[in-house]
Design a protein around this motif. Structure first.
Motif, PDB file in Angstrom:
ATOM      1  N   UNK A 206       0.859  -1.194   0.000  1.00 17.32           N
ATOM      2  CA  UNK A 206       0.000   0.000   0.000  1.00 17.32           C
ATOM      3  C   UNK A 206       0.893   1.240   0.000  1.00 17.32           C
ATOM      4  N   UNK A 207       0.979   1.965  -1.137  1.00 18.05           N
ATOM      5  CA  UNK A 207       1.940   3.091  -1.201  1.00 18.05           C
ATOM      6  C   UNK A 207       1.761   4.133  -0.090  1.00 18.05           C
ATOM      7  N   UNK A 208       0.560   4.667   0.156  1.00 19.99           N
ATOM      8  CA  UNK A 208       0.491   5.687   1.215  1.00 19.99           C
ATOM      9  C   UNK A 208       0.719   5.108   2.610  1.00 19.99           C
ATOM     10  N   UNK A 209       0.301   3.872   2.816  1.00 22.09           N
ATOM     11  CA  UNK A 209       0.415   3.272   4.145  1.00 22.09           C
ATOM     12  C   UNK A 209       1.822   2.785   4.451  1.00 22.09           C
ATOM     13  N   UNK A 210       2.464   2.239   3.447  1.00 22.01           N
ATOM     14  CA  UNK A 210       3.802   1.685   3.675  1.00 22.01           C
ATOM     15  C   UNK A 210       4.890   2.723   3.374  1.00 22.01           C
ATOM     16  N   UNK A 211       4.426   3.821   2.844  1.00 18.70           N
ATOM     17  CA  UNK A 211       5.294   4.968   2.582  1.00 18.70           C
ATOM     18  C   UNK A 211       6.387   4.653   1.563  1.00 18.70           C
ATOM     19  N   UNK A 212       5.931   4.413   0.354  1.00 13.83           N
ATOM     20  CA  UNK A 212       6.836   4.315  -0.802  1.00 13.83           C
ATOM     21  C   UNK A 212       6.109   4.954  -1.982  1.00 13.83           C
ATOM     22  N   UNK A 213       6.825   5.272  -3.044  1.00 16.57           N
ATOM     23  CA  UNK A 213       6.200   5.911  -4.198  1.00 16.57           C
ATOM     24  C   UNK A 213       5.315   4.907  -4.937  1.00 16.57           C
ATOM     25  N   UNK A 214       4.203   5.411  -5.474  1.00 14.98           N
ATOM     26  CA  UNK A 214       3.203   4.512  -6.046  1.00 14.98           C
ATOM     27  C   UNK A 214       3.738   3.690  -7.225  1.00 14.98           C
ATOM     28  N   UNK A 215       4.782   4.173  -7.895  1.00 13.60           N
ATOM     29  CA  UNK A 215       5.314   3.397  -9.027  1.00 13.60           C
ATOM     30  C   UNK A 215       6.139   2.192  -8.558  1.00 13.60           C
ATOM     31  N   UNK A 216       6.323   2.064  -7.252  1.00 14.04           N
ATOM     32  CA  UNK A 216       7.150   0.953  -6.732  1.00 14.04           C
ATOM     33  C   UNK A 216       6.298  -0.205  -6.199  1.00 14.04           C
ATOM     34  N   UNK A 217       5.008  -0.181  -6.468  1.00 12.53           N
ATOM     35  CA  UNK A 217       4.121  -1.130  -5.794  1.00 12.53           C
ATOM     36  C   UNK A 217       4.412  -2.584  -6.176  1.00 12.53           C
ATOM     37  N   UNK A 218       4.814  -2.815  -7.426  1.00  9.21           N
ATOM     38  CA  UNK A 218       5.157  -4.179  -7.848  1.00  9.21           C
ATOM     39  C   UNK A 218       6.518  -4.565  -7.258  1.00  9.21           C
ATOM     40  N   UNK A 219       7.441  -3.611  -7.312  1.00  5.81           N
ATOM     41  CA  UNK A 219       8.793  -3.862  -6.808  1.00  5.81           C
ATOM     42  C   UNK A 219       8.764  -4.241  -5.317  1.00  5.81           C
ATOM     43  N   UNK A 220       7.982  -3.521  -4.532  1.00  4.49           N
ATOM     44  CA  UNK A 220       7.898  -3.799  -3.091  1.00  4.49           C
ATOM     45  C   UNK A 220       7.298  -5.192  -2.856  1.00  4.49           C
ATOM     46  N   UNK A 221       6.276  -5.531  -3.635  1.00  6.54           N
ATOM     47  CA  UNK A 221       5.680  -6.866  -3.523  1.00  6.54           C
ATOM     48  C   UNK A 221       6.696  -7.946  -3.853  1.00  6.54           C
ATOM     49  N   UNK A 222       7.490  -7.715  -4.886  1.00  3.39           N
ATOM     50  CA  UNK A 222       8.505  -8.710  -5.268  1.00  3.39           C
ATOM     51  C   UNK A 222       9.578  -8.845  -4.189  1.00  3.39           C
ATOM     52  N   UNK A 223       9.924  -7.709  -3.574  1.00  2.00           N
ATOM     53  CA  UNK A 223      10.938  -7.773  -2.500  1.00  2.00           C
ATOM     54  C   UNK A 223      10.413  -8.558  -1.297  1.00  2.00           C
ATOM     55  N   UNK A 224       9.115  -8.430  -1.037  1.00  8.96           N
ATOM     56  CA  UNK A 224       8.521  -9.198   0.075  1.00  8.96           C
ATOM     57  C   UNK A 224       8.719 -10.687  -0.173  1.00  8.96           C
ATOM     58  N   UNK A 225       8.547 -11.103  -1.420  1.00 14.69           N
ATOM     59  CA  UNK A 225       8.673 -12.518  -1.765  1.00 14.69           C
ATOM     60  C   UNK A 225      10.141 -12.938  -1.828  1.00 14.69           C
TER      61      UNK A 225
END
Lengths: 296, 368
Positions: A206-225
């Motif tokens: 969640x970009x506003x909740x997790x505090x990252x830029x909205x264009x990174x939403x796939x990247x952050x999900x991939x890093x979680x995995x």
């Protein structure tokens, strides 16, 4: 099916939703509905999806959406499923609920519906806080994460929802992540081919909740995995299989720092907390590896 | 067919004949016998009903809502704390305009634990948008439950209906019951805007002030129309089955100078009290209020009124007395009696009338 190009082109979510930029829960729902098809009703408790669908008299979803009170989604779906079956209809009943509505206020109804063998699919899209109300801590918030009600970082660990669901012995349960839509699509397809209570737990950055830029939403999900912080698997009739994207992490996960540094919510996490998070990942991976090998 | 039945079993017998597609329920004393009886009908294959043994009353009403939204007939039963646990979903059911029928066996609220009759449970749900009827006999429990389905599902109403019967003094006592051959008394349930995957719609999404306000007005408009639907239904019931009902059951009221207003089983005791008082030359009558929502217009002009409240709104007064005063401007002698199953006999009620002090409130057995 092996490539994303084979996913149906039909859209059940219009391009006009009220979702935030980079919202991965609405992205996930897009693939859920592509897999489910038009003979589907969504049951939605209070959550981000209550907002995303738009305001009366409009709706941005092209399947019936039944909105229900926060604690009541699984129970409402129980009644709906029985009513459809009593009328000889095979309509998919899918609960699409956030983490607060699942691990906290809705867990009693969830447990009851699974114990009763309700024929439905319960999907929890997990953005690890009460997103709709502006990011307050939920039982699903991870250790160390800053929310508006844990301004110094959460001091407790994330509730292990999947173990709770697993204790109900559902015929099918799986984890998924918005960054892996093909994996999600296949899991929804498989879940809906099975009768009884099914469960899918989607990690939804969640970009506003997790505090990252909205264009990174796939990247952050991939890093979680990749870091093993989120492990993709499915459990069919009790048999666990780790999903493709998590195979690498199972062998050698990337360090947790890669995932944590990509987000602002962990900025107050001390080295001790980061070490604890890393340890819990290793413990969890070892547990899953053992279960897959049938050692547990 | 003529038989002997408890109030609970009479409700179950009516539900069996109305044949809802889904019953979702959770046990609670003194209601449990209703759902046990329905579960046994289902197990024996005597009725084509899906019985959902939910894990709470909140879920019972949520399951009824989910089922009812698809257009099928639904029923549940509860009591006391169960009703209060449903509170959020009661608002939801009415707001969603679903014709769910529920039996509520009136019982006191804890602490301390008390399973005996009191009306506070139902009255605390008065603003939820549910129609509420209170019955006084086993026969009426059966008749009112049948009529509840027809009233709720009428397109002029489309609101849920709660049938209230007193815990133990009606739920568990045996009286004669004559069941009817229902025929087409309850037409098929045709819910407008039932969920249809071929015509997908959003139900209960975020709604702005103007539309929300209009929806609330629609509920009130239907509540007002419900008076006529209730009257028609009760007339049709009388025509077909011979038993007459109205907004209140009047007993020897024609020339009464003092009228006892009460609800539930106390209303039947009041009739005996009236006979006793008449023998003493006191021109008494009894008016047993049946419908609480929509609240009826009662003709009490020119009479002294004794209201027995088996309930209380702390810091304010008896709910029935306050409602009557608000609706008619009538000052009454308000007796608070029967809370938590306190025994109230017809002799006690006769005393209330003999000792009446209009404009005052008296807690029976506690205050003087």
């Amino acid at each position: 099916m092996s490539t994303i190009s084979e996913i149906p082109k039909e859209e059940y979510i219009t391009t006009c939703t009220a979702a935030c930029a980079g919202c991965s829960s609405s992205l996930s729902l897009r693939y859920v509905l592509k897999a489910a098809g038009p003979d589907t009703v969504l049951v939605v408790p209070a959550c981000c999806t209550s907002v995303i669908q738009g305001m009366y008299p409009n709706t941005s979803f092209n399947v019936p959406v039944y909105n229900i009170a926060f604690a009541a989604a699984a129970a409402c779906a129980s009644g709906m499923s029985k009513a459809f079956r009593s009328a000889g209809k095979k309509t998919n009943v899918i609960v699409y609920a956030g983490d607060g509505g699942t691990v906290d206020i809705g867990i009693q109804a969830l447990s009851g519906a699974f114990e009763r063998g309700t024929d439905f699919l319960y999907i929890c899209y997990d953005n690890e806080a009460y997103g709709n109300t502006g990011m307050q801590r939920s039982g699903a918030t991870p250790l160390g994460a800053v929310t508006t009600t844990t301004p110094a970082g959460k001091t407790e660990t994330k509730k292990d929802l999947d173990q709770i669901v697993a204790a109900h012995n559902p015929p099918y349960m799986a984890t998924a992540c918005s960054a892996y839509p093909l994996d999600l699509y296949k899991k929804v397809k498989k879940a809906l081919s099975i009768e009884g209570p099914k469960f899918i737990h989607i990690l939804a950055p969640c970009p506003p909740g997790w505090r990252y830029n909205s264009d990174k939403t796939i990247e952050v999900g991939k890093l979680a995995v990749k870091t093993g912080s989120w492990v993709l698997y499915e459990r069919e009739y009790g048999k666990l299989t780790v999903s493709g994207p998590s195979r690498t992490a199972l062998k050698k996960p990337h360090p947790i720092e890669e995932y944590i540094r990509a987000q602002g919510r962990f900025k107050k996490a001390t080295p001790e907390i980061i070490a604890e998070l890393q340890q819990s990942i290793e413990k969890n991976l070892a547990r899953i590896k053992k279960e897959e090998e049938g050692i547990c | 067919m003529l038989m002997i039945s408890t109030g609970n079993k009479a409700v179950a017998a009516a539900v069996k004949q109305a044949a809802p597609s889904v019953v979702a329920a959770y046990p609670i004393t003194p209601q449990t016998e209703i759902i046990e009886q329905i579960a046994s009908y289902v197990a024996a294959g005597e009725v084509e009903t899906e019985y959902i043994p939910v894990e709470s009353e909140h879920s019972a009403m949520a399951a009824c809502i989910g089922a009812s939204a698809t257009g099928v007939r639904t029923f549940t039963a509860t009591s006391s704390h169960g009703l209060l646990y449903m509170h959020e979903m009661l608002h939801w059911a009415a707001g969603a305009r679903l014709p769910i029928v529920m039996a509520n066996v009136n019982r006191a609220l804890g602490p301390g634990w008390n399973t005996w009759a009191e009306h506070t449970d139902a009255f605390s749900q008065r603003d939820t948008g549910w129609l509420q009827v209170f019955v006084g006999t086993v026969q009426e429990a059966y008749d009112a439950t049948l009529m509840a389905f027809r009233i709720a599902e009428d397109e002029r109403v489309l609101l849920p209906v709660m049938v209230n019967l007193d815990g133990f003094t009606l739920s568990h006592i045996m009286q004669s019951l004559e069941t009817v051959d229902l025929g087409d008394f309850i037409p098929a349930n045709r819910l407008p805007y039932a969920i249809d995957v071929k015509n997908p719609m959003g139900y209960g999404p975020m709604t702005g002030p103007d539309d929300y306000f209009r929806f609330r007005w629609d509920i009130e408009r239907s509540m007002r129309d419900a008076r006529e639907v209730i009257r028609e239904t009760e007339e049709e019931f009388a025509r077909r089955f011979g038993r007459k009902y109205g907004p209140a059951e009047e007993y020897r009221c024609e020339d009464a100078e003092v009228v006892v207003v009460s609800m539930g089983t106390l209303g039947k005791e009041a009739e005996v009290a009236v006979d006793i008082l008449r023998k003493e030359g006191i021109k008494a009558g009894s008016m047993r209020l049946r419908w609480f929502r929509p609240f009826p217009d009662l003709d009490l002009k020119g009479r002294e009124v004794v209201v027995i409240d088996r309930d209380y709104s702390f810091g304010f007064g008896g709910v029935v007395a306050a409602s009557l005063k608000a609706k008619t401007g009538i000052e009454c002698y308000n007796v608070i009696a029967g809370l938590g199953g306190q025994e109230v006999t017809y002799n006690d009620i006769a005393d209330f009338v003999r000792d009446r002090r209009i404009g005052e409130e008296m807690w029976f057995g506690v205050s003087e």
